[in-house]
Design a protein around this motif. Sequence first.
Motif, PDB file in Angstrom:
ATOM      1  N   LEU A  61       0.998  -1.656   0.007  1.00 34.83           N
ATOM      2  CA  LEU A  61      -0.018  -0.080   0.107  1.00 34.83           C
ATOM      3  C   LEU A  61       0.743   1.550  -0.011  1.00 34.83           C
ATOM      4  N   ALA A  62       1.856   1.443   0.596  1.00 33.59           N
ATOM      5  CA  ALA A  62       2.684   2.328   0.510  1.00 33.59           C
ATOM      6  C   ALA A  62       4.024   2.627  -0.838  1.00 33.59           C
ATOM      7  N   GLY A  63       3.610   1.631  -1.668  1.00 29.07           N
ATOM      8  CA  GLY A  63       3.895   1.943  -3.248  1.00 29.07           C
ATOM      9  C   GLY A  63       5.093   0.805  -3.382  1.00 29.07           C
ATOM     10  N   MET A  64       4.926  -0.576  -2.552  1.00 29.46           N
ATOM     11  CA  MET A  64       6.154  -1.339  -2.938  1.00 29.46           C
ATOM     12  C   MET A  64       6.353  -2.188  -4.236  1.00 29.46           C
ATOM     13  N   ARG A  65       6.209  -2.185  -4.866  1.00 32.12           N
ATOM     14  CA  ARG A  65       6.066  -3.447  -6.246  1.00 32.12           C
ATOM     15  C   ARG A  65       6.129  -4.915  -5.629  1.00 32.12           C
ATOM     16  N   VAL A  66       5.376  -5.342  -6.080  1.00 34.16           N
ATOM     17  CA  VAL A  66       5.731  -7.026  -6.020  1.00 34.16           C
ATOM     18  C   VAL A  66       6.861  -7.681  -5.685  1.00 34.16           C
ATOM     19  N   ARG A  67       7.491  -6.986  -7.993  1.00 32.79           N
ATOM     20  CA  ARG A  67       9.064  -7.834  -7.262  1.00 32.79           C
ATOM     21  C   ARG A  67       8.992  -7.651  -6.305  1.00 32.79           C
ATOM     22  N   GLU A  68       9.650  -6.183  -6.003  1.00 25.05           N
ATOM     23  CA  GLU A  68      10.784  -5.804  -4.677  1.00 25.05           C
ATOM     24  C   GLU A  68       9.708  -6.420  -3.366  1.00 25.05           C
ATOM     25  N   LEU A  69       8.879  -6.379  -3.218  1.00 27.76           N
ATOM     26  CA  LEU A  69       8.353  -7.251  -1.992  1.00 27.76           C
ATOM     27  C   LEU A  69       8.992  -8.918  -2.254  1.00 27.76           C
ATOM     28  N   ALA A  70       8.688  -9.272  -3.361  1.00 29.15           N
ATOM     29  CA  ALA A  70       9.285 -10.861  -3.787  1.00 29.15           C
ATOM     30  C   ALA A  70      11.099 -11.834  -2.788  1.00 29.15           C
ATOM     31  N   LEU A  71      11.506  -9.954  -3.640  1.00 26.11           N
ATOM     32  CA  LEU A  71      12.467  -9.890  -3.485  1.00 26.11           C
ATOM     33  C   LEU A  71      13.550  -9.734  -1.817  1.00 26.11           C
ATOM     34  N   TYR A  73      11.126  -9.965   0.897  1.00 24.86           N
ATOM     35  CA  TYR A  73      10.644 -11.123   1.500  1.00 24.86           C
ATOM     36  C   TYR A  73      11.540 -12.585   1.211  1.00 24.86           C
ATOM     37  N   CYS A  74      11.999 -12.562   0.121  1.00 33.59           N
ATOM     38  CA  CYS A  74      12.143 -14.295  -0.334  1.00 33.59           C
ATOM     39  C   CYS A  74      11.371 -14.886  -0.679  1.00 33.59           C
ATOM     40  N   LEU A  75      10.168 -14.862  -1.831  1.00 34.53           N
ATOM     41  CA  LEU A  75       9.252 -14.912  -2.174  1.00 34.53           C
ATOM     42  C   LEU A  75       8.982 -14.951  -3.521  1.00 34.53           C
ATOM     43  N   SER A  76       7.957 -16.050  -3.707  1.00 35.83           N
ATOM     44  CA  SER A  76       7.632 -15.394  -5.386  1.00 35.83           C
ATOM     45  C   SER A  76       6.973 -14.156  -5.392  1.00 35.83           C
ATOM     46  N   VAL A  77       7.250 -14.280  -7.136  1.00 35.25           N
ATOM     47  CA  VAL A  77       5.906 -12.904  -6.854  1.00 35.25           C
ATOM     48  C   VAL A  77       4.528 -13.752  -6.570  1.00 35.25           C
ATOM     49  N   LYS A  78       4.109 -14.432  -6.461  1.00 35.07           N
ATOM     50  CA  LYS A  78       2.566 -15.271  -7.119  1.00 35.07           C
ATOM     51  C   LYS A  78       2.420 -14.995  -5.262  1.00 35.07           C
ATOM     52  N   SER A  79       3.467 -15.485  -4.788  1.00 34.28           N
ATOM     53  CA  SER A  79       3.295 -16.033  -3.272  1.00 34.28           C
ATOM     54  C   SER A  79       2.673 -14.616  -2.417  1.00 34.28           C
ATOM     55  N   ILE A  80       3.686 -13.332  -3.049  1.00 40.22           N
ATOM     56  CA  ILE A  80       2.787 -11.977  -3.101  1.00 40.22           C
ATOM     57  C   ILE A  80       1.797 -11.606  -3.141  1.00 40.22           C
ATOM     58  N   GLN A  81       1.816 -12.015  -4.840  1.00 37.84           N
ATOM     59  CA  GLN A  81       0.260 -11.705  -5.335  1.00 37.84           C
ATOM     60  C   GLN A  81      -0.900 -12.352  -4.141  1.00 37.84           C
ATOM     61  N   HIS A  82      -0.754 -14.030  -3.413  1.00 36.90           N
ATOM     62  CA  HIS A  82      -2.004 -14.639  -2.638  1.00 36.90           C
ATOM     63  C   HIS A  82      -1.469 -13.482  -1.504  1.00 36.90           C
ATOM     64  N   ILE A  83      -0.827 -13.226  -1.042  1.00 36.53           N
ATOM     65  CA  ILE A  83      -0.701 -12.641   0.599  1.00 36.53           C
ATOM     66  C   ILE A  83      -1.345 -11.354   0.558  1.00 36.53           C
ATOM     67  N   ILE A  84      -1.292 -11.024  -0.755  1.00 36.47           N
ATOM     68  CA  ILE A  84      -1.967  -9.132  -0.948  1.00 36.47           C
ATOM     69  C   ILE A  84      -3.395  -9.740  -0.886  1.00 36.47           C
ATOM     70  N   ARG A  85      -3.214 -10.381  -1.863  1.00 30.70           N
ATOM     71  CA  ARG A  85      -5.021 -10.972  -2.441  1.00 30.70           C
ATOM     72  C   ARG A  85      -6.204 -11.240  -0.942  1.00 30.70           C
ATOM     73  N   LYS A  86      -5.130 -11.958  -0.185  1.00 27.28           N
ATOM     74  CA  LYS A  86      -5.883 -12.899   1.371  1.00 27.28           C
ATOM     75  C   LYS A  86      -6.419 -11.768   2.169  1.00 27.28           C
ATOM     76  N   VAL A  87      -5.173 -10.968   2.213  1.00 24.65           N
ATOM     77  CA  VAL A  87      -4.432  -9.857   3.066  1.00 24.65           C
ATOM     78  C   VAL A  87      -5.673  -8.412   3.455  1.00 24.65           C
ATOM     79  N   LYS A  88      -5.837  -7.881   1.815  1.00 23.91           N
ATOM     80  CA  LYS A  88      -7.040  -7.450   1.582  1.00 23.91           C
ATOM     81  C   LYS A  88      -8.183  -7.939   1.675  1.00 23.91           C
ATOM     82  N   ILE A  89      -8.405  -8.907   1.641  1.00 22.11           N
ATOM     83  CA  ILE A  89     -10.222  -9.287   1.673  1.00 22.11           C
ATOM     84  C   ILE A  89     -10.181  -9.510   3.629  1.00 22.11           C
TER      85      ILE A  89
END
Length: 95
Positions: A61-71, A73-89
Motif C-alpha cells: 500500500l505504501a507503493g512497493m512493487r510486487v517484484r520488490e516485495l518478492a525479493l 521477503y524471499c518469496l515468489s511473485v505469485k506468493s506475494i500476490q496471494h498474500i496481498i489478496r488474502k490480507v486485503k479480503i
Amino acid sequence: MGYKKAEEILPAEIIKLIQEYVDGQTIYIPRKERTRKEWGSDTNIKQELKKRNEQIYTDYLAGMRVRELALQYCLSVKSIQHIIRKVKITNEITK
C-alpha cells in the motif's frame, strides 16, 4: 519429528509383519485422530506469518512493487500476490 528404531519400540512379530509390506523402507505412522495437533500449535509461526503478511500488505500500500516485495521477503511473485489478496479480503471482512 525424530526417528525411532522399530526394534526399540515394537514387538518382533509386528516388525516381521511390517517387513512383508515395506522391507527396509522408511514409513510414517500418523497420530491417532484424537491426538492430532493443528499445524503450528507448538510454535508462534502462525502469528509470525500473519504479522509478516500484514507488513507485506502495508509495504504494498505504501507503493512497493510486487517484484520488490518478492525479493525483500524471499518469496515468489505469485506468493506475494496471494498474500496481498488474502490480507486485503481479510481486512475488508473485518471492517
